[in-house]
Design an enzyme around this catalytic site. Sequence first.
Site, PDB file in Angstrom:
ATOM      1  N   ARG A 166     -10.636  -0.174  14.618  1.00 10.74           N
ATOM      2  CA  ARG A 166     -10.628   0.474  13.303  1.00 10.74           C
ATOM      3  C   ARG A 166     -11.657  -0.288  12.489  1.00 10.74           C
ATOM      4  O   ARG A 166     -12.813  -0.366  12.907  1.00 10.74           O
ATOM      5  CB  ARG A 166      -9.198   0.454  12.732  1.00 10.74           C
ATOM      6  CG  ARG A 166      -8.984   1.396  11.573  1.00 10.74           C
ATOM      7  CD  ARG A 166      -7.515   1.527  11.163  1.00 10.74           C
ATOM      8  NE  ARG A 166      -6.902   0.302  10.657  1.00 10.74           N
ATOM      9  CZ  ARG A 166      -5.677   0.211  10.182  1.00 10.74           C
ATOM     10  NH1 ARG A 166      -4.905   1.275  10.128  1.00 10.74           N
ATOM     11  NH2 ARG A 166      -5.202  -0.934   9.742  1.00 10.74           N
ATOM     12  N   TYR A 193      15.336  31.305   4.793  1.00  9.90           N
ATOM     13  CA  TYR A 193      14.162  32.037   5.267  1.00  9.90           C
ATOM     14  C   TYR A 193      14.174  32.209   6.777  1.00  9.90           C
ATOM     15  O   TYR A 193      14.463  31.263   7.516  1.00  9.90           O
ATOM     16  CB  TYR A 193      12.881  31.278   4.888  1.00  9.90           C
ATOM     17  CG  TYR A 193      12.624  31.212   3.408  1.00  9.90           C
ATOM     18  CD1 TYR A 193      12.485  32.369   2.650  1.00  9.90           C
ATOM     19  CD2 TYR A 193      12.499  29.985   2.772  1.00  9.90           C
ATOM     20  CE1 TYR A 193      12.230  32.301   1.285  1.00  9.90           C
ATOM     21  CE2 TYR A 193      12.244  29.899   1.418  1.00  9.90           C
ATOM     22  CZ  TYR A 193      12.111  31.062   0.670  1.00  9.90           C
ATOM     23  OH  TYR A 193      11.872  30.986  -0.670  1.00  9.90           O
ATOM     24  N   MET A 214      11.484  24.821   0.095  1.00  9.86           N
ATOM     25  CA  MET A 214      10.642  23.896  -0.677  1.00  9.86           C
ATOM     26  C   MET A 214      11.476  22.956  -1.546  1.00  9.86           C
ATOM     27  O   MET A 214      11.207  21.762  -1.629  1.00  9.86           O
ATOM     28  CB  MET A 214       9.662  24.689  -1.549  1.00  9.86           C
ATOM     29  CG  MET A 214       8.631  23.827  -2.236  1.00  9.86           C
ATOM     30  SD  MET A 214       7.508  24.754  -3.290  1.00  9.86           S
ATOM     31  CE  MET A 214       6.451  25.534  -2.095  1.00  9.86           C
ATOM     32  N   LYS A 237       0.845  -1.205   0.000  1.00 15.19           N
ATOM     33  CA  LYS A 237       0.000   0.000   0.000  1.00 15.19           C
ATOM     34  C   LYS A 237       0.874   1.247   0.000  1.00 15.19           C
ATOM     35  O   LYS A 237       2.085   1.165   0.298  1.00 15.19           O
ATOM     36  CB  LYS A 237      -0.914  -0.023   1.227  1.00 15.19           C
ATOM     37  CG  LYS A 237      -0.178  -0.012   2.558  1.00 15.19           C
ATOM     38  CD  LYS A 237      -1.120  -0.249   3.735  1.00 15.19           C
ATOM     39  CE  LYS A 237      -0.355  -0.282   5.049  1.00 15.19           C
ATOM     40  NZ  LYS A 237      -1.224  -0.676   6.183  1.00 15.19           N
TER      41      LYS A 237
HETATM   42  C1  LIG Z   1      -0.427  -1.660   6.862  1.00 16.87           C
HETATM   43  C2  LIG Z   1      -0.999  -2.938   7.346  1.00 16.87           C
HETATM   44  C3  LIG Z   1      -0.182  -4.059   7.523  1.00 16.87           C
HETATM   45  C4  LIG Z   1       1.342  -4.011   7.416  1.00 16.87           C
HETATM   46  O1  LIG Z   1       1.873  -3.451   8.592  1.00 16.87           O
HETATM   47  P1  LIG Z   1       3.465  -3.394   8.850  1.00 16.87           P
HETATM   48  O2  LIG Z   1       3.561  -3.010  10.286  1.00 16.87           O
HETATM   49  O3  LIG Z   1       4.005  -2.350   7.950  1.00 16.87           O
HETATM   50  O4  LIG Z   1       3.988  -4.738   8.569  1.00 16.87           O
HETATM   51  C5  LIG Z   1      -0.791  -5.261   7.841  1.00 16.87           C
HETATM   52  N1  LIG Z   1      -2.132  -5.347   7.992  1.00 16.87           N
HETATM   53  C6  LIG Z   1      -2.952  -4.274   7.870  1.00 16.87           C
HETATM   54  C7  LIG Z   1      -4.417  -4.432   8.061  1.00 16.87           C
HETATM   55  C8  LIG Z   1      -2.418  -3.026   7.553  1.00 16.87           C
HETATM   56  O5  LIG Z   1      -3.219  -1.969   7.434  1.00 16.87           O
END
Ligand SMILES: *Cc1c(COP(=O)(O)O)cnc(C)c1O
Length: 395
Positions: A158, A287, A335, A59
């Site tokens: 969550r 700056y 920047m 992701k």
């Molecule tokens: C991001 C995520 C992971 C991976 O987590 P890491 O700590 O980076 O290994 C696994 N499961 C879910 C549901 C996540 O959102």
Amino acid sequence: MLGWDINSLNQTNQSGNRRISSSLRQRAWIEISASAIRRNVKALRHILAPQTQLMAVVKADAYGHGAVSVAEIALEAGAKGLAVATLQEGIQLREAGINAPILVLGACHTPGEFEAIAHWQLQPTLCNPQQASLCAETVTALGQSLSVHLNLDTGMSRLGTPWHQAVEFVQQVKNSRSLQIASIYSHFATADDRDRTIVDLQHHRFQDAIAQLQAHNIPIPRLHIANSAATIMDSAFHYDWVRVGLALYGLYPAPHLQSLLPLQPAMQVKARITQVKVIPPGTGISYGYKYMSDREMQIAVVGIGYADGIPRNLSNQLQVLLRGQIIQQIGAITMDQLMLDVSHLPHVQPGEVVTLIGQDGAISISADHWADSLGTISWEILCGFKHRLPRIMSD
Ligand SMILES: *Cc1c(COP(=O)(O)O)cnc(C)c1O
């Protein structure tokens, strides 16, 4: 020879790709080591039982490393599945021709999203009975079927259905003939903590939910609960899949896990010096004049800034590597550029490469250093680098 001549960087390699990648190294860039990712996948597989599969979490553009390349490398090295956060991230992998199973960790809640999921053969997370019925209706109307993953909330608060309602939830999904349950999973809230109390409580709830399903004669699908920290910590959390993100990229979720597994950081952030000048004592730098020279100084301007993902809050604190030495950054990070104190180095030249994250000689600076200075976590540092920085894959 140091400088801007792109061909001088790769004189021996005449391939078009290499020449393009050299030209991307003019101002600032990110180098990703394919072999580090491969080694990390192998180190992880080494601690998994043969029946446990590795799901590479790619992701957020593979935590800033480039989702398509990382997915390809991880699959080649033995990962059997991929996880992304969003539908768009899944589609990007399919469009690149990746055929492996892809779990979408985030929730979908419109018919359009489930249609796209089905069209691209992605596997959604279903978090509650409402999402499950919408998914089933959409997929049935398309005359298709879909593998889905059911998320149980065991204490993360969550996504997911409360663990003690697993039986009703699973039974409902089982009744919709267009959906196959590919897995039931949960997620830890405190796996990087030294204190295991909450992890053990969540695991206990997960086991409890599974026992409830068994008591109702519901066949148990694949199970998974471990992120990187839980995977490294204890094989009791491995089940059928482990969902590993951070460790794939060579970082440890917490220092106390370092001795359990050898990992190698895959990302280096580099930029070039663009100008060198000598300034008299009493000169303000950048700056807001947040740094004033107290002596004659030689300063170097570097072509990277907060629009590339270098946190402005590191102004006057950031340290970088040049010629294998630690160099102090001075003044506000702007920047697109930042300044270094190179007073003690002889003949510093425009074109010289500065390492912001990575290794130069015997010294290395990791995303953990930045995270510690900023009071955040390395995950946020890695995915904070912007797309303006080209990603260059090296072997
Ligand atoms: C991001 C995520 C992971 C991976 O987590 P890491 O700590 O980076 O290994 C696994 N499961 C879910 C549901 C996540 O959102």
